[in-house]
Design an enzyme around this catalytic site. Structure first.
Site, mmCIF file in Angstrom:
data_model
loop_
_atom_site.group_PDB
_atom_site.id
_atom_site.type_symbol
_atom_site.label_atom_id
_atom_site.label_comp_id
_atom_site.label_asym_id
_atom_site.label_seq_id
_atom_site.Cartn_x
_atom_site.Cartn_y
_atom_site.Cartn_z
ATOM 1 N N GLU A 162 0.857 -1.190 0.000
ATOM 2 C CA GLU A 162 0.000 0.000 0.000
ATOM 3 C C GLU A 162 0.886 1.230 0.000
ATOM 4 O O GLU A 162 2.049 1.159 0.392
ATOM 5 C CB GLU A 162 -0.848 0.040 1.285
ATOM 6 C CG GLU A 162 -1.862 -1.052 1.393
ATOM 7 C CD GLU A 162 -2.342 -1.229 2.832
ATOM 8 O OE1 GLU A 162 -2.619 -0.214 3.497
ATOM 9 O OE2 GLU A 162 -2.401 -2.377 3.283
ATOM 10 N N LYS B 71 1.990 4.742 1.631
ATOM 11 C CA LYS B 71 1.946 5.272 3.003
ATOM 12 C C LYS B 71 1.405 6.694 2.919
ATOM 13 O O LYS B 71 2.091 7.613 2.489
ATOM 14 C CB LYS B 71 3.330 5.238 3.632
ATOM 15 C CG LYS B 71 3.312 5.518 5.127
ATOM 16 C CD LYS B 71 4.642 5.130 5.764
ATOM 17 C CE LYS B 71 4.605 5.259 7.284
ATOM 18 N NZ LYS B 71 4.517 6.631 7.750
ATOM 19 N N ASP C 45 0.215 10.262 3.933
ATOM 20 C CA ASP C 45 0.813 11.150 4.925
ATOM 21 C C ASP C 45 -0.237 12.098 5.504
ATOM 22 O O ASP C 45 -0.559 13.117 4.914
ATOM 23 C CB ASP C 45 1.946 11.945 4.252
ATOM 24 C CG ASP C 45 2.961 12.410 5.274
ATOM 25 O OD1 ASP C 45 2.847 12.015 6.449
ATOM 26 O OD2 ASP C 45 3.869 13.159 4.893
ATOM 27 N N TYR D 195 -6.804 1.659 5.646
ATOM 28 C CA TYR D 195 -5.754 0.677 5.384
ATOM 29 C C TYR D 195 -5.741 -0.534 6.310
ATOM 30 O O TYR D 195 -4.905 -1.414 6.149
ATOM 31 C CB TYR D 195 -4.373 1.347 5.417
ATOM 32 C CG TYR D 195 -4.088 2.124 6.670
ATOM 33 C CD1 TYR D 195 -3.846 1.482 7.877
ATOM 34 C CD2 TYR D 195 -4.053 3.518 6.641
ATOM 35 C CE1 TYR D 195 -3.598 2.192 9.026
ATOM 36 C CE2 TYR D 195 -3.794 4.239 7.795
ATOM 37 C CZ TYR D 195 -3.574 3.575 8.978
ATOM 38 O OH TYR D 195 -3.333 4.280 10.114
ATOM 39 N N LYS E 18 10.538 3.856 3.330
ATOM 40 C CA LYS E 18 10.457 5.316 3.180
ATOM 41 C C LYS E 18 11.132 5.793 1.897
ATOM 42 O O LYS E 18 12.264 5.410 1.604
ATOM 43 C CB LYS E 18 11.163 5.990 4.375
ATOM 44 C CG LYS E 18 10.418 5.818 5.678
ATOM 45 C CD LYS E 18 9.426 6.952 5.874
ATOM 46 C CE LYS E 18 8.742 6.815 7.211
ATOM 47 N NZ LYS E 18 8.511 7.996 7.940
ATOM 48 N N CYS F 68 16.024 48.224 7.547
ATOM 49 C CA CYS F 68 14.996 47.942 6.548
ATOM 50 C C CYS F 68 15.550 48.177 5.140
ATOM 51 O O CYS F 68 16.115 49.230 4.866
ATOM 52 C CB CYS F 68 13.786 48.835 6.787
ATOM 53 S SG CYS F 68 12.525 48.671 5.521
ATOM 54 N N CYS G 13 13.434 51.488 3.847
ATOM 55 C CA CYS G 13 13.509 52.841 4.424
ATOM 56 C C CYS G 13 14.719 53.016 5.324
ATOM 57 O O CYS G 13 14.927 54.083 5.899
ATOM 58 C CB CYS G 13 12.237 53.161 5.184
ATOM 59 S SG CYS G 13 12.083 52.206 6.700
ATOM 60 N N CYS H 4 10.153 46.081 10.527
ATOM 61 C CA CYS H 4 10.534 47.477 10.347
ATOM 62 C C CYS H 4 9.502 48.302 11.108
ATOM 63 O O CYS H 4 8.311 48.247 10.804
ATOM 64 C CB CYS H 4 10.511 47.846 8.858
ATOM 65 S SG CYS H 4 10.549 49.631 8.610
ATOM 66 N N CYS I 15 7.639 54.067 5.969
ATOM 67 C CA CYS I 15 8.290 53.084 5.114
ATOM 68 C C CYS I 15 7.410 52.870 3.884
ATOM 69 O O CYS I 15 6.278 52.401 3.994
ATOM 70 C CB CYS I 15 8.445 51.788 5.914
ATOM 71 S SG CYS I 15 9.261 50.463 5.046
HETATM 72 P P1 AMP Z 1 4.923 6.452 11.630
HETATM 73 O O1 AMP Z 1 3.987 7.540 12.062
HETATM 74 O O2 AMP Z 1 6.018 6.893 10.741
HETATM 75 O O3 AMP Z 1 5.316 5.549 12.770
HETATM 76 O O4 AMP Z 1 4.042 5.524 10.679
HETATM 77 C C1 AMP Z 1 2.940 4.830 11.158
HETATM 78 C C2 AMP Z 1 1.707 5.475 10.661
HETATM 79 O O5 AMP Z 1 1.633 5.443 9.254
HETATM 80 C C3 AMP Z 1 0.462 4.783 11.083
HETATM 81 O O6 AMP Z 1 0.081 5.166 12.375
HETATM 82 C C4 AMP Z 1 -0.530 5.227 10.077
HETATM 83 O O7 AMP Z 1 -1.197 6.377 10.552
HETATM 84 C C5 AMP Z 1 0.297 5.667 8.898
HETATM 85 N N1 AMP Z 1 -0.031 4.967 7.643
HETATM 86 C C6 AMP Z 1 -0.186 5.600 6.450
HETATM 87 N N2 AMP Z 1 -0.469 4.739 5.491
HETATM 88 C C7 AMP Z 1 -0.533 3.522 6.034
HETATM 89 C C8 AMP Z 1 -0.795 2.222 5.533
HETATM 90 N N3 AMP Z 1 -1.057 2.014 4.235
HETATM 91 N N4 AMP Z 1 -0.765 1.201 6.402
HETATM 92 C C9 AMP Z 1 -0.498 1.396 7.706
HETATM 93 N N5 AMP Z 1 -0.234 2.604 8.251
HETATM 94 C C10 AMP Z 1 -0.240 3.662 7.431
HETATM 95 ZN ZN ZN Z 2 11.023 50.118 6.406
#
Ligand code: AMP
Ligand code: ZN
Length: 664
Positions: free
Chosen positions: A111, A113, A115, A222, A309, A403, A406, A421, A427
């Protein structure tokens, strides 16, 4: 059909439309039709409170205020993930999981990851019960009211999936929505958000769920936690969760070998740049639920899963210079000029360095080779210096003391990362910036004066502050470059019209540091008059909902400055609104950020009356249809081509009476 049946039918329909639109990305009715159905349901629910249901689609608009989020213990602990960075790491992990299970071959699910911020959803009897943040993994915050406003999360699911279970996912803010939010913030004079992840996770803890409802958040799932081993594999249970109504991304893949996993990584390391949301890696999981159980957990992470990562995209280039920008409130922002370089598909010439501390931390020097990275941020940032490539004898960088505009000595108050400033009224950049802000659309919205006109007026010694605008005479303007009698008269008319602009906009326009459009609205509503605001103490201000210390302090400081008081007095004398007009309902913000096109002949209103009603309520008129248009108000004799174009662009076409309904 009984009322109850009608209510249930509408709920079912609306849930289906939400699913089509937010999960499948495939709208089946127009927003306008959706709104009509939702309004109808709301009305029936209001009239028949005995049929209230907390999972009704009407509950998605939010409105619950949570001052303190309740702590809830997770039924099953929420773990973190172990990280890996290389092929070798993955081969080692495979050896460990094979050893733990005693088999010579396993299959995996890959899957992305996502963010964002993790969330744990609990369903009971096929209905959403609670939504809790990860917290420390054992106990999190109950953010159910906020989560319900995220339309891709089903409040009820298909009966053929599990009834009682936990499902985990990531709350994310896709780039498009994030950029849109930032455009609005910048237009409102507010600081843009730094990146989607922090904004998503901050959104979960907002006190007002109606605010959360306005944010284009999404939730990607997930992991299903259940004792039920009928589904056999992780991939299978996710697929079934998707069929039950959850947003499980289609990018997930079943892999038969680690080589296939590596192939998946290779593809997504590049292709992730095309995704509509942020990812920071891949997650690889042992596919069999039975073997997952056997492999188990460490005290922090599941041993049956591992994250891989991505390396953030980084390039090195030369730092040519550091320049300073002066904001309208005097804030100084350093900006790095770089030797142009390609990064994640765009040419980068500038990078942010935030403030003096940052420069000192890196010991940044001109002509250094610097590393530049692009995350979710709007402009890329410098993340380090290549010291091996530093030219001999390069001098330590000296941050500006004065600045750039001015030449006044800069100040920096304790606890503030920025230099300012202080020459507020002398200014040039600040003076012009303040007037430009005052006349801008979200503030006084003065017709006839643009940003360049302000410079022209300033350069000709006609204005040195916003109050001076109201002393302008037609005869003074006509002789100026690019001006004529008509444009000069327009300016005066525009200024005259601005005397009706409501208090909250005037308050925003006078440019108190940290008081953006939203804060101005809050303050105007709370204090009602400028005199009451002026007399408010720091303590009093701080107690207003959503007003923090920084804003409170800035308001007090603003009114402590005699020059500001004098300017406001002059504006009062010419007749600007410094009190809230409580019984004025014809003026509102209800069409804020909406774009209308008015076309054809109407019965009740003239075209101009319609346009005025749109503008009075914060909307914008445009002459022609584009993908940015929200509504086409269609009258008699509208050309067929317009209709076809509007339909093609998916623009809502409404009648005069529909518009009246919207208005009221
Ligand atoms: P970390 O925060 O770096 O420890 O990563 C763990 C977190 O990644 C988990 O708590 C999830 O919130 C997040 N995460 C994002 N995508 C996934 C995924 N496909 N499977 C599991 N965790 C995921
Ligand atoms: Zn200024």
């Amino acid at each position: 059909m009984s009322v109850e049946q009608k209510i249930n039918q509408l709920r079912k329909e609306l849930n289906q439309h939400n699913h089509d639109y937010y999960v499948l990305d495939n709208a089946t009715i127009s927003d306008y039709e959706f709104d009509i159905k939702l309004t109808e349901l709301q009305k029936l629910e209001d009239e028949n409170p005995q049929f209230f249901n907390k999972n009704s689609p009407t509950q998605r608009v939010g409105g619950t205020i949570t001052k303190n989020f309740e702590n809830l213990t997770h039924l099953n602990r929420m773990y973190s993930l172990a990280n890996s960075y290389s092929k070798e790491d993955l081969f080692d992990w495979e050896k460990r999981v094979l050893k733990a299970t005693g088999v010579d071959k396993l299959t995996y699910t890959c899957e992305l990851k996502y963010d964002g911020a993790s969330i744990n959803l609990t369903y009971k009897n096929h209905k959403l019960h609670t939504a809790v943040t990860r917290g420390d993994g054992f106990i999190g915050d109950n953010v159910t009211a906020n989560i319900k406003t995220i339309k891709s999360i089903p409040l009820e699911i298909n009966k053929d999936f599990l009834g009682d279970f936990e499902i985990r996912g990531e709350i994310i803010l896709p780039f498009k929505g994030f950029h849109k939010m930032n455009e609005e913030r910048v237009a409102n004079g507010e600081e843009p958000y730094r990146n989607p992840r922090n904004t998503a996770s901050g959104s979960l803890k907002l006190q007002d769920s109606a605010e959360v409802a306005k944010r284009p958040l999404d939730c990607l799932l997930y992991h299903v936690v259940t004792e039920d081993l009928n589904y056999e594999t992780h991939f299978n249970i996710l697929k079934n969760a998707r069929n039950a109504g959850f947003k499980v991304p289609n990018e997930i893949k079943e892999c038969n070998t680690i080589e296939e996993v590596l192939e998946y990584i290779k593809i997504w390391d590049v292709k992730r740049n095309e995704l509509p949301y942020e990812t920071d890696g891949i997650v690889i999981k042992v596919n069999s639920l039975h073997y997952q159980n056997e492999i188990g957990f460490t005290s922090k992470v599941p041993k049956w899963a591992i994250a891989y990562k991505f390396k953030a995209e980084q390039v090195s280039t030369k730092l040519n210079s550091i320049v300073y920008q002066v904001g309208r409130t005097g804030a100084i922002t350093p900006v790095a000029n770089l030797e142009p370089v390609e990064l994640a598909g765009t040419t980068v010439k500038r990078a942010s360095v935030h403030n003096a501390d940052q420069i000192e931390l890196f010991d940044l020097r001109i002509n250094d080779t610097v590393f530049v990275e692009k995350g979710g941020e709007i402009i890329p940032k410098i993340v380090g210096v290549d010291l091996d490539n530093r030219p001999a004898n390069s001098p330590i960088f000296q941050y500006a003391t004065h600045c750039p505009d001015c030449n006044t000595k800069l100040v920096r108050t304790e606890g503030d990362a920025k230099h300012y400033c202080p020459n507020e009224f002398g200014c040039k950049t600040q003076i012009i910036g303040k007037i430009q802000h005052f006349i801008s659309r979200k503030a006084m919205n003065i017709d006839g004066i643009g940003a360049e006109t302000v410079e022209l007026l300033f350069d000709n010694n006609l204005v040195a502050n916003y109050a001076d605008l109201y002393d302008l005479q037609v005869e003074q303007i006509i002789p100026l470059e690019r001006m004529a009698e008509k444009s000069a008269k327009n300016i005066i008319l525009g200024l005259e019209a601005s005397k009706n602009v409501p208090f909250e906009k005037v308050l925003f326009g006078i440019g108190i540091r940290f008081v953006g459009a939203t804060v101005a609205k809050k303050l105007a509503k709370h204090y009602k008059t400028i005199d009451a605001l002026q007399n408010a103490s720091f303590e009093d201000l701080k107690n207003v909902d959503e007003i923090g210390e920084r804003i409170a302090e800035s308001v007090v400081e603003f009114f402590n400055n005699l020059s500001n008081i004098m300017l406001i007095d002059r504006l009062k004398q010419v007749g600007l609104q410094f009190e809230i007009n409580e019984n004025d309902t014809s003026i509102s913000n209800k069409f804020e950020d909406l774009k209308f096109v008015v076309s054809g002949v109407f019965e009740k209103f003239s075209r101009n009356e319609l346009k005025k009603a749109i503008e009075d309520n914060g909307g914008k008129n445009s002459g022609s249809l584009s993908s940015k248009t929200d509504y086409l108000i269609a009258g008699d004799k509208m050309g067929p081509a317009k209709k076809i174009k509007a339909e093609k662009l998916g623009i809502k076409i409404i009648s005069e009476s529909d518009f009246e309904k919207l208005l009221n």
